[in-house]
Design a protein around this motif. Structure first.
Motif, PDB file in Angstrom:
ATOM      1  N   SER A  11       0.823  -1.211   0.000  1.00 49.14           N
ATOM      2  CA  SER A  11       0.000   0.000   0.000  1.00 49.14           C
ATOM      3  C   SER A  11       0.858   1.262   0.000  1.00 49.14           C
ATOM      4  N   SER A  68      -6.339  -3.314  -6.906  1.00 50.76           N
ATOM      5  CA  SER A  68      -7.220  -3.941  -5.911  1.00 50.76           C
ATOM      6  C   SER A  68      -7.151  -5.459  -6.025  1.00 50.76           C
ATOM      7  N   LEU A  69      -7.167  -5.956  -7.252  1.00 49.38           N
ATOM      8  CA  LEU A  69      -7.093  -7.400  -7.460  1.00 49.38           C
ATOM      9  C   LEU A  69      -5.721  -7.941  -7.072  1.00 49.38           C
ATOM     10  N   TRP A  72      -5.688  -8.096  -3.383  1.00 49.18           N
ATOM     11  CA  TRP A  72      -6.502  -9.223  -2.924  1.00 49.18           C
ATOM     12  C   TRP A  72      -5.743 -10.544  -3.076  1.00 49.18           C
ATOM     13  N   GLY A  76      -5.709 -10.946   0.533  1.00 51.94           N
ATOM     14  CA  GLY A  76      -7.155 -11.061   0.741  1.00 51.94           C
ATOM     15  C   GLY A  76      -7.857  -9.709   0.745  1.00 51.94           C
ATOM     16  N   TRP A  77      -8.966  -9.654   1.483  1.00 53.94           N
ATOM     17  CA  TRP A  77      -9.782  -8.436   1.483  1.00 53.94           C
ATOM     18  C   TRP A  77      -9.032  -7.228   2.034  1.00 53.94           C
ATOM     19  N   ALA A  78      -8.218  -7.428   3.055  1.00 49.66           N
ATOM     20  CA  ALA A  78      -7.437  -6.308   3.596  1.00 49.66           C
ATOM     21  C   ALA A  78      -6.513  -5.748   2.517  1.00 49.66           C
ATOM     22  N   ALA A  80      -6.969  -5.877  -0.744  1.00 48.68           N
ATOM     23  CA  ALA A  80      -7.784  -5.187  -1.749  1.00 48.68           C
ATOM     24  C   ALA A  80      -8.206  -3.801  -1.263  1.00 48.68           C
ATOM     25  N   ILE A  81      -8.655  -3.711  -0.031  1.00 51.37           N
ATOM     26  CA  ILE A  81      -9.129  -2.428   0.515  1.00 51.37           C
ATOM     27  C   ILE A  81      -7.989  -1.427   0.633  1.00 51.37           C
ATOM     28  N   THR A  84      -6.545  -0.283  -2.764  1.00 50.56           N
ATOM     29  CA  THR A  84      -7.492   0.604  -3.447  1.00 50.56           C
ATOM     30  C   THR A  84      -7.408   2.007  -2.862  1.00 50.56           C
TER      31      THR A  84
END
Length: 177
Positions: A11, A68-69, A72, A76-78, A80-81, A84
């Motif tokens: 990130s 985002s993909l 992911w 995982g979801w963390a 992706a979020i 993004t």
């Protein structure tokens, strides 16, 4: 040893890159994120990254959300979020600030010089992105020839790129390439 989280590390990397990707994020972020997660950190292999990029490009919405993909796939979801948010927030804030400054200084020498500088920079980033994805996905000289042929057709005609994609898919399905 206290190792940094892949989510945080990716990130932060994407947030920094997004500051330089205003107005053409995929062009800069595609090669940079690919290099970082495949060659640098080895969180994904070339095929995984290429597939994530292709799926994200085929989906409706902003092209930039391929990160985002990728996030992911890595966390995982963390992932992706956070990726993004990392790709959207810094460049959005920078763009809003630039718009305010441009509105105040419209027609000035610096405003004109910056506008003139962005075209060649964007072309260079686009060429780097094309080179990276050709290098990743072209497995033999036949694929290289097909890539050059498709580029020449696009440059010399007004054919819809979707038609070339369909022709390439058909050639692949028939095992011609």
């Amino acid at each position: 040893m206290n190792e940094q989280s892949p989510v945080l590390e990716l990130s932060l990397h994407i947030a920094l890159m997004s500051l330089m990707a205003v107005g053409g994020g995929v062009v800069l972020l595609g090669p940079q994120v690919g290099h970082y997660v495949v060659e640098g950190k080895q969180w994904l292999n070339n095929e995984q990254f290429s597939a994530a990029y292709a799926i994200a490009q085929a989906a409706p919405g902003p092209n930039l959300l391929f990160v985002s993909l990728v996030g992911w796939l890595i966390a995982g979801w963390a992932g992706a979020i956070f990726t993004t948010l990392a790709v959207l927030a810094p460049s959005t804030l920078l763009t809003l600030t630039a718009i305010r400054l441009q509105a105040r200084h419209a027609g000035g020498r610096w405003t004109q010089a910056l506008g003139d500088a962005f075209a060649p920079i964007s072309i260079g980033f686009l060429a780097a992105t094309a080179w990276l994805f050709a290098r990743i996905s072209n497995v033999n000289w036949h694929a290289d020839v097909l890539t050059v042929l498709a580029a020449l057709i696009l440059l010399r005609s007004k054919i819809n790129p979707v038609m070339l994609i369909a022709a390439g898919a058909l050639a692949g399905a028939l095992r011609l390439i």
